[in-house]
Write a protein that holds these residues in place. Structure first.
Motif, mmCIF file in Angstrom:
data_model
loop_
_atom_site.group_PDB
_atom_site.id
_atom_site.type_symbol
_atom_site.label_atom_id
_atom_site.label_comp_id
_atom_site.label_asym_id
_atom_site.label_seq_id
_atom_site.Cartn_x
_atom_site.Cartn_y
_atom_site.Cartn_z
ATOM 1 N N ARG A 96 0.827 -1.199 0.000
ATOM 2 C CA ARG A 96 0.000 0.000 0.000
ATOM 3 C C ARG A 96 0.868 1.257 0.000
ATOM 4 O O ARG A 96 2.056 1.204 0.286
ATOM 5 N N GLU A 97 0.231 2.359 -0.309
ATOM 6 C CA GLU A 97 0.953 3.624 -0.406
ATOM 7 C C GLU A 97 1.585 4.038 0.916
ATOM 8 O O GLU A 97 2.622 4.699 0.949
ATOM 9 N N ASP A 98 0.974 3.640 2.032
ATOM 10 C CA ASP A 98 1.513 4.025 3.334
ATOM 11 C C ASP A 98 2.634 3.100 3.812
ATOM 12 O O ASP A 98 3.124 3.242 4.939
ATOM 13 N N SER B 265 2.389 -0.153 4.341
ATOM 14 C CA SER B 265 1.882 -1.384 4.946
ATOM 15 C C SER B 265 1.661 -2.447 3.873
ATOM 16 O O SER B 265 1.612 -2.141 2.676
#
Length: 505
Positions: A281-283, A285
């Motif tokens: 994911r972009e964050d 994670s």
């Protein structure tokens, strides 16, 4: 423990099994085809039995001849290696019927995990995370199209009985679905004898991370951590490493527990690998989903041996003979970082076309072969202390010698180069140096291509996903050769740590 086993395979994996068997004072029986009459694996075993012609269907897939050879030589068990008959439930059943131990899982487990759709239904019941998709028996094209529309594009069509990258199609738009489905079904029926497919959400920026599991006949299970196998070409692995870059302890435990749950669901015994697709994911994670279970020892098992200090073939032999698992989960831990490169006879600049020929020159770096490091088990409740013995910096496993031929009948892999370091940076430097010191003349190989991958920004900086090779294509294909001096300089400067090579065996 067994007194004698038959190794129903050839090449590197047959030599690998023979090496551990010899260390445990177990006699070994090799089998061979016309093409392999003088092969290294035949010389590595105590005796050998001829099977038939060079083509696999005339030799290594003739399980009735293999069972007869085991009985004639007094072997008590059969190790299938990987490939060929290693995931054939009928062969496992035939071994049992003949009074022979199949060094692998029960036939029921092979069967349960052999079909993708059925295995995913089983995993769903076991609580193992799945990619959103359709795994049902109704194969009506209109229904499949409807399910794809409901899942949302892009989707992946996969042959239910497939493997090795065959019978797979990515579909970006609804209007392209039916043509892709028809193409996938044609390939599936020709390759696997079944045109059944499943439909799944196509995960973006996916990583391929797998968990090594082991079970015994007493109902004990452990996981020996993860391997990142994201670097692939044509859905075939190129480089594998452990531990997976960016893996957190929490995610590792979640994936390990899920893998053990998968093994328990089919009463698994022996070595197995649960493969997950991991969405980034972009964050930063990551979310993991079950992909499939390989019910055998994996080609890339040496990287797990390098970071755990365990001989997985020895574990296989002990478990198959009825012993409990050698260690409990609390006694297993990770030391350092390991990377494996598959050296293949192929031309990366020509769509990885397999190559044949003679190994006129075959020079290897200073190394050990088929020799996992030995770490003492961690006492229960204690962390790994200071002063642990290091893993062997360079390991080179192969089933060929200088002067041998690479034939068109079998897999194009020539050898596996495994390196270990205290850190990923040190392992990378050692890998590049070892590749630079690998000199093969007589046929085309991917050695230089592997070095280009190692030097690419994506791999060097652990920006991993299954699209790494096409993304870095501009610096991987049709490139000038990389010199030895660059590798040596990188190796020497890696963390300012000295590099001590093992003497060749």
């Amino acid at each position: 423990m067994f007194n004698k086993i038959l190794i129903a395979n050839r090449g590197e994996i047959a030599c690998r099994v023979a090496a551990t068997a010899a260390r445990l004072a177990i006699k070994t029986v090799a089998v061979y085809s016309d093409a392999d009459a003088n092969a290294k694996h035949v010389a590595a075993c105590d005796e050998s039995v001829y099977l038939g012609g060079s083509a696999p269907q005339d030799s290594y897939l003739r399980w009735e001849k293999i069972i007869a050879a085991a009985q004639a030589t007094g072997a008590q068990a059969i190790h299938p290696g990987y490939g060929f008959l290693s995931e054939n439930e009928d062969f496992a059943k035939a071994c049992a019927a003949a009074g022979l131990v199949f060094i692998g899982p029960p036939a029921s487990a092979i069967q349960a995990m052999g079909l993708k759709a059925e295995s995913k239904q089983l995993m769903e019941r076991a609580g193992v995370p799945l990619v959103p998709g359709y795994h049902g028996a109704d194969q009506d094209p209109a229904l499949l199209h409807l399910k794809a529309d409901e899942i949302g594009y892009p989707v992946l069509i996969k042959a239910s009985a497939g493997g090795g990258g065959k019978g797979m199609r990515a579909v970006e738009r609804s209007q392209d679905f039916l043509d892709a489905l028809a193409s996938c079904k044609r390939e599936a029926i020709n390759s696997f004898g079944s045109d059944a497919v499943l439909i799944e959400k196509y995960v973006q920026r996916p990583r391929h991370i797998e968990i090594q599991v082991f079970g015994d006949t007493q109902g004990n299970y452990v996981y020996l951590f993860e391997r990142d196998c994201s670097v692939q070409r044509r859905h075939q692995k190129v480089l594998e490493e452990a531990p997976a870059p960016g893996m957190t302890q929490a995610l590792r435990q979640q994936m390990g527990n899920a893998a053990v749950a998968a093994a328990r669901a089919v009463n698994y015994v022996g070595a197995g690998t649960v493969e997950f697709i991991v969405e980034q994911r972009e964050d930063g994670s990551m979310t993991f989903f079950f992909m499939e279970m390989n019910t055998r020892l994996q080609v890339e098992h040496p990287v797990t041996e390098a970071i755990t200090g365990q001989d997985l073939v020895e574990w296989q032999l002990r478990v198959a003979s009825g012993e409990p698992l050698p260690l409990r989960q609390e006694q297993l831990s990770i030391t350092g970082h390991a990377i494996e490169a598959r050296i293949c006879a192929e031309n990366p600049d020509n769509n990885f076309l397999p190559a044949t020929g003679t190994l006129d020159v075959y020079r290897k770096p200073a190394h050990v072969s088929f020799l996992p490091p030995v770490f003492p088990p961690r006492p229960l409740g204690e962390g790994r202390g200071e002063g642990m013995p290091p893993a062997h910096p360079v390991r080179f496993d192969d089933g060929v010698r200088q002067g041998d031929s690479i034939s068109p009948y079998y897999d194009s892999m020539v050898a596996k180069l495994i390196v270990h370091g205290d850190t990923r940076a040190q392992a990378l430097a050692r890998l590049d140096t070892a590749l630079a010191q690998t000199h093969i003349v007589g046929l085309t190989t991917n050695v230089q291509f592997l070095r280009h991958v190692v030097h690419s920004d994506s791999f060097a900086n652990a920006q991993l996903d299954t699209a790494l090779i096409p993304r870095e294509a501009a610096v991987l294909f049709h490139q000038e050769r990389i010199g030895l001096a660059l590798a040596a300089a990188a190796d020497a400067s890696s963390l300012n740590l000295p590099v001590t090579m093992c003497r060749p065996n």
